[in-house]
Design a protein around this motif. Structure first.
Motif, PDB file in Angstrom:
ATOM      1  N   GLU A 130      23.373  93.648  45.979  1.00  0.00           N
ATOM      2  CA  GLU A 130      24.088  92.408  46.268  1.00  0.00           C
ATOM      3  C   GLU A 130      25.366  92.698  47.043  1.00  0.00           C
ATOM      4  OE1 GLU A 130      24.534  89.791  42.960  1.00  0.00           O
ATOM      5  OE2 GLU A 130      22.586  90.307  42.099  1.00  0.00           O
ATOM      6  N   ASP A 131      25.884  91.671  47.701  1.00  0.00           N
ATOM      7  CA  ASP A 131      27.100  91.817  48.498  1.00  0.00           C
ATOM      8  C   ASP A 131      28.305  91.113  47.882  1.00  0.00           C
ATOM      9  OD1 ASP A 131      25.732  93.232  50.544  1.00  0.00           O
ATOM     10  OD2 ASP A 131      24.989  91.327  51.359  1.00  0.00           O
ATOM     11  N   GLU A 132      28.040  90.107  47.051  1.00  0.00           N
ATOM     12  CA  GLU A 132      29.128  89.322  46.496  1.00  0.00           C
ATOM     13  C   GLU A 132      29.778  90.041  45.306  1.00  0.00           C
ATOM     14  OE1 GLU A 132      30.437  86.457  47.650  1.00  0.00           O
ATOM     15  OE2 GLU A 132      29.106  86.791  49.361  1.00  0.00           O
ATOM     16  N   PRO A 133      31.102  90.160  45.318  1.00  0.00           N
ATOM     17  CA  PRO A 133      31.785  90.824  44.202  1.00  0.00           C
ATOM     18  C   PRO A 133      31.810  89.952  42.950  1.00  0.00           C
ATOM     19  CG  PRO A 133      33.389  89.990  45.782  1.00  0.00           C
ATOM     20  CD  PRO A 133      32.027  89.763  46.387  1.00  0.00           C
ATOM     21  N   GLU A 134      31.823  90.610  41.801  1.00  0.00           N
ATOM     22  CA  GLU A 134      31.979  89.960  40.505  1.00  0.00           C
ATOM     23  C   GLU A 134      33.210  90.544  39.833  1.00  0.00           C
ATOM     24  OE1 GLU A 134      28.485  90.842  38.265  1.00  0.00           O
ATOM     25  OE2 GLU A 134      27.097  89.894  39.686  1.00  0.00           O
ATOM     26  N   GLU A 135      33.553  89.994  38.683  1.00  0.00           N
ATOM     27  CA  GLU A 135      34.650  90.543  37.883  1.00  0.00           C
ATOM     28  C   GLU A 135      34.182  90.709  36.449  1.00  0.00           C
ATOM     29  OE1 GLU A 135      38.038  88.013  38.250  1.00  0.00           O
ATOM     30  OE2 GLU A 135      38.561  88.770  40.249  1.00  0.00           O
ATOM     31  N   ALA A 136      34.615  91.801  35.824  1.00  0.00           N
ATOM     32  CA  ALA A 136      34.297  92.017  34.422  1.00  0.00           C
ATOM     33  C   ALA A 136      35.007  90.978  33.559  1.00  0.00           C
ATOM     34  CB  ALA A 136      34.720  93.419  33.999  1.00  0.00           C
ATOM     35  N   LEU A 137      34.408  90.661  32.422  1.00  0.00           N
ATOM     36  CA  LEU A 137      34.973  89.701  31.485  1.00  0.00           C
ATOM     37  C   LEU A 137      35.918  90.392  30.504  1.00  0.00           C
ATOM     38  CD1 LEU A 137      31.618  87.907  30.626  1.00  0.00           C
ATOM     39  CD2 LEU A 137      33.394  87.070  32.177  1.00  0.00           C
ATOM     40  N   PRO A 138      36.941  89.707  30.039  1.00  0.00           N
ATOM     41  CA  PRO A 138      37.783  90.292  28.985  1.00  0.00           C
ATOM     42  C   PRO A 138      36.938  90.591  27.751  1.00  0.00           C
ATOM     43  CG  PRO A 138      38.795  88.312  29.905  1.00  0.00           C
ATOM     44  CD  PRO A 138      37.404  88.360  30.445  1.00  0.00           C
ATOM     45  N   GLY A 139      37.041  91.825  27.258  1.00  0.00           N
ATOM     46  CA  GLY A 139      36.283  92.200  26.071  1.00  0.00           C
ATOM     47  C   GLY A 139      34.922  92.795  26.365  1.00  0.00           C
ATOM     48  N   GLU A 140      34.544  92.896  27.643  1.00  0.00           N
ATOM     49  CA  GLU A 140      33.254  93.477  28.036  1.00  0.00           C
ATOM     50  C   GLU A 140      33.351  95.003  28.016  1.00  0.00           C
ATOM     51  OE1 GLU A 140      30.542  93.649  32.112  1.00  0.00           O
ATOM     52  OE2 GLU A 140      31.920  91.965  31.802  1.00  0.00           O
ATOM     53  N   VAL A 141      32.327  95.673  27.520  1.00  0.00           N
ATOM     54  CA  VAL A 141      32.269  97.130  27.581  1.00  0.00           C
ATOM     55  C   VAL A 141      31.812  97.531  28.982  1.00  0.00           C
ATOM     56  CG1 VAL A 141      31.103  99.197  26.718  1.00  0.00           C
ATOM     57  CG2 VAL A 141      31.885  97.455  25.119  1.00  0.00           C
ATOM     58  N   ILE A 142      32.563  98.415  29.618  1.00  0.00           N
ATOM     59  CA  ILE A 142      32.277  98.824  30.996  1.00  0.00           C
ATOM     60  C   ILE A 142      32.530 100.320  31.176  1.00  0.00           C
ATOM     61  CG2 ILE A 142      32.832  96.587  32.040  1.00  0.00           C
ATOM     62  CD1 ILE A 142      35.599  97.786  32.814  1.00  0.00           C
ATOM     63  N   TYR A 143      31.863 100.888  32.169  1.00  0.00           N
ATOM     64  CA  TYR A 143      32.306 102.135  32.765  1.00  0.00           C
ATOM     65  C   TYR A 143      33.097 101.758  34.009  1.00  0.00           C
ATOM     66  CZ  TYR A 143      29.041 105.115  30.090  1.00  0.00           C
ATOM     67  OH  TYR A 143      28.363 105.792  29.095  1.00  0.00           O
ATOM     68  N   ARG A 144      34.245 102.385  34.194  1.00  0.00           N
ATOM     69  CA  ARG A 144      35.047 102.099  35.389  1.00  0.00           C
ATOM     70  C   ARG A 144      35.695 103.381  35.877  1.00  0.00           C
ATOM     71  NH1 ARG A 144      40.226 102.974  34.688  1.00  0.00           N
ATOM     72  NH2 ARG A 144      41.232 102.695  32.665  1.00  0.00           N
ATOM     73  N   ILE A 176      32.839 108.483  43.378  1.00  0.00           N
ATOM     74  CA  ILE A 176      33.654 108.136  42.210  1.00  0.00           C
ATOM     75  C   ILE A 176      35.110 108.450  42.510  1.00  0.00           C
ATOM     76  CG2 ILE A 176      34.149 108.729  39.803  1.00  0.00           C
ATOM     77  CD1 ILE A 176      31.135 109.265  39.471  1.00  0.00           C
ATOM     78  N   VAL A 177      35.986 107.517  42.178  1.00  0.00           N
ATOM     79  CA  VAL A 177      37.416 107.665  42.470  1.00  0.00           C
ATOM     80  C   VAL A 177      38.167 107.925  41.165  1.00  0.00           C
ATOM     81  CG1 VAL A 177      39.449 106.575  43.484  1.00  0.00           C
ATOM     82  CG2 VAL A 177      37.171 106.082  44.420  1.00  0.00           C
ATOM     83  N   GLY A 178      38.696 109.138  41.020  1.00  0.00           N
ATOM     84  CA  GLY A 178      39.448 109.485  39.811  1.00  0.00           C
ATOM     85  C   GLY A 178      38.543 109.666  38.611  1.00  0.00           C
ATOM     86  N   ASP A 179      39.101 109.447  37.424  1.00  0.00           N
ATOM     87  CA  ASP A 179      38.352 109.594  36.186  1.00  0.00           C
ATOM     88  C   ASP A 179      37.460 108.380  35.929  1.00  0.00           C
ATOM     89  OD1 ASP A 179      39.517 112.063  35.610  1.00  0.00           O
ATOM     90  OD2 ASP A 179      41.160 111.157  34.465  1.00  0.00           O
ATOM     91  N   VAL A 180      36.409 108.612  35.156  1.00  0.00           N
ATOM     92  CA  VAL A 180      35.540 107.538  34.682  1.00  0.00           C
ATOM     93  C   VAL A 180      35.910 107.243  33.230  1.00  0.00           C
ATOM     94  CG1 VAL A 180      33.172 106.887  34.135  1.00  0.00           C
ATOM     95  CG2 VAL A 180      33.649 108.196  36.211  1.00  0.00           C
ATOM     96  N   HIS A 181      36.107 105.963  32.924  1.00  0.00           N
ATOM     97  CA  HIS A 181      36.405 105.546  31.547  1.00  0.00           C
ATOM     98  C   HIS A 181      35.295 104.646  31.025  1.00  0.00           C
ATOM     99  CE1 HIS A 181      40.712 106.832  31.101  1.00  0.00           C
ATOM    100  NE2 HIS A 181      40.595 106.878  32.419  1.00  0.00           N
ATOM    101  N   LEU A 182      34.804 104.954  29.839  1.00  0.00           N
ATOM    102  CA  LEU A 182      33.987 104.000  29.085  1.00  0.00           C
ATOM    103  C   LEU A 182      34.959 103.283  28.179  1.00  0.00           C
ATOM    104  CD1 LEU A 182      31.364 102.708  28.126  1.00  0.00           C
ATOM    105  CD2 LEU A 182      31.019 104.689  26.622  1.00  0.00           C
ATOM    106  N   THR A 183      35.105 101.974  28.398  1.00  0.00           N
ATOM    107  CA  THR A 183      36.217 101.275  27.791  1.00  0.00           C
ATOM    108  C   THR A 183      35.881  99.810  27.588  1.00  0.00           C
ATOM    109  OG1 THR A 183      38.633 101.005  27.969  1.00  0.00           O
ATOM    110  CG2 THR A 183      37.331 100.715  30.008  1.00  0.00           C
ATOM    111  N   VAL A 184      36.839  99.062  27.104  1.00  0.00           N
ATOM    112  CA  VAL A 184      36.719  97.615  26.956  1.00  0.00           C
ATOM    113  C   VAL A 184      37.564  96.965  28.057  1.00  0.00           C
ATOM    114  CG1 VAL A 184      37.129  95.638  25.456  1.00  0.00           C
ATOM    115  CG2 VAL A 184      36.333  97.800  24.477  1.00  0.00           C
ATOM    116  N   ALA A 185      36.934  96.121  28.846  1.00  0.00           N
ATOM    117  CA  ALA A 185      37.597  95.535  30.004  1.00  0.00           C
ATOM    118  C   ALA A 185      38.743  94.613  29.598  1.00  0.00           C
ATOM    119  CB  ALA A 185      36.592  94.751  30.841  1.00  0.00           C
ATOM    120  N   LYS A 186      39.772  94.629  30.406  1.00  0.00           N
ATOM    121  CA  LYS A 186      40.869  93.666  30.251  1.00  0.00           C
ATOM    122  C   LYS A 186      40.493  92.338  30.891  1.00  0.00           C
ATOM    123  CE  LYS A 186      44.590  97.084  29.993  1.00  0.00           C
ATOM    124  NZ  LYS A 186      43.679  98.233  29.809  1.00  0.00           N
ATOM    125  N   GLY A 187      39.533  92.399  31.829  1.00  0.00           N
ATOM    126  CA  GLY A 187      39.110  91.218  32.572  1.00  0.00           C
ATOM    127  C   GLY A 187      39.597  91.291  34.002  1.00  0.00           C
ATOM    128  N   GLY A 188      38.716  90.956  34.940  1.00  0.00           N
ATOM    129  CA  GLY A 188      39.090  90.937  36.344  1.00  0.00           C
ATOM    130  C   GLY A 188      38.801  92.212  37.107  1.00  0.00           C
TER     131      GLY A 188
END
Length: 236
Positions: free
Chosen positions: A144-158, A124-136
C-alpha cells in the motif's frame, strides 16, 4: 551498534513471551536452484494439523493469539499473521511461492505455527523496540501507499523512523519488506505459549538449517529474547 530491545511496557502485559531472533547476511534472493519445488506446497499441507477444528478460533494456537490480542489495542479485524497463514492452508488456499527467502521462512512458519518476521536489515533506522505505542507512530503497510498511524496502546515493533510491524505481528512495513534485492535480514519469531517452548526452539533451528541447505547462508547468532534477556544485538 543496533539492537532489538523489548521495552518494560511490553513485559507488563506479556511476561512469559519468548522471541527467537537471528540475522542472515549476504543473501542472493534470486537463486532458488536449491529450494525444493514443493517446499511451500508441502508446508501448506503440514500446517493443517494445527487447525483441525472448526471454528478456527477453537484450535489452541489460534485461540492463544486471539486471547493475546484482547490484551492491547488493535485495529479492527487485526489477527496475528500466523492465523492468516493457517486459515489459508485449512481452506486449501495456501500461500504460494513469492521469492526464495520468503518461501523458506514461510515454510517454517506454516509447519511450526509461529509468526516469523523477516525485515530488510539495511533499511532499519537505529534500534528496534517491541513496545506499546503512544499513538501516531507512522506506518505504511506492504502493498500500500497510504500511510497509517499506530493507535495508543497498540503493541508494535518500531525503529527511529516509524512502525515496522503493526498490532504486534499483523502487518509489516513496506520500508523493510524482504524483496528480491534484499541482502541482509533480521528475523524475529514469537512464542506466546510456554508449553510450546520445544517447538519454538526446533522452529528456530529448522530455519537455520533450511537457510543453509537451500540458500547456502550460515546463521550463527540465534538468540532467545525473554523478560530476563530483553535485548539482541543485530549490528555491531
Amino acid at each position: 551498534m543496533q539492537k532489538i530491545i523489548v521495552d518494560p511496557e511490553f513485559w507488563e502485559i506479556f511476561p512469559d513471551v519468548e522471541i527467537a531472533c537471528m540475522t542472515a547476511r549476504d543473501i542472493d534472493n534470486h537463486d532458488d536452484s536449491n529450494v525444493p519445488d514443493n517446499l511451500i506446497q508441502h508446508a501448506n499441507e503440514v500446517a493443517k494439523k494445527w487447525v483441525p477444528d472448526d471454528p478456527i478460533s477453537a484450535n489452541p494456537v489460534v485461540h492463544a493469539w486471539r486471547e493475546a490480542y484482547r490484551k492491547f489495542k488493535t485495529k479492527k479485524g487485526a489477527r496475528n499473521a500466523v492465523e492468516n497463514l493457517l486459515k489459508r492452508a485449512k481452506n486449501d488456499k495456501g500461500v504460494g511461492n513469492i521469492n526464495p527467502v520468503v518461501d523458506v521462512y514461510n515454510s517454517v512458519s506454516l509447519e511450526y505455527a509461529f509468526p516469523i518476521a523477516a525485515e530488510d536489515l539495511d533499511n532499519i533506522v537505529g534500534d528496534v523496540h517491541l513496545t506499546v505505542a503512544k499513538g501516531g507512530e507512522p506506518f505504511v503497510p506492504i502493498g500500500e501507499d497510504e500511510p497509517e498511524e499506530a493507535l495508543p496502546g497498540e503493541v508494535i515493533y518500531r525503529d527511529e523512523q516509524g512502525v515496522l510491524s503493526r498490532c504486534w505481528a499483523w502487518r509489516d512495513s513496506s520500508r523493510v519488506e524482504a524483496t528480491d534485492n534484499t541482502k541482509n535480514l533480521l528475523f524475529y519469531m514469537e512464542n506466546i505459549q510456554p508449553d510450546r517452548k520445544d517447538d519454538h526452539t526446533e522452529a528456530g533451528e529448522q530455519l537455520i538449517k533450511r537457510f543453509k541447505d537451500y540458500l547456502d547462508i550460515d546463521i550463527n547468532d540465534l538468540t532467545i529474547i525473554s523478560k530476563d534477556n530483553p535485548e539482541f544485538v543485530f549490528n555491531n
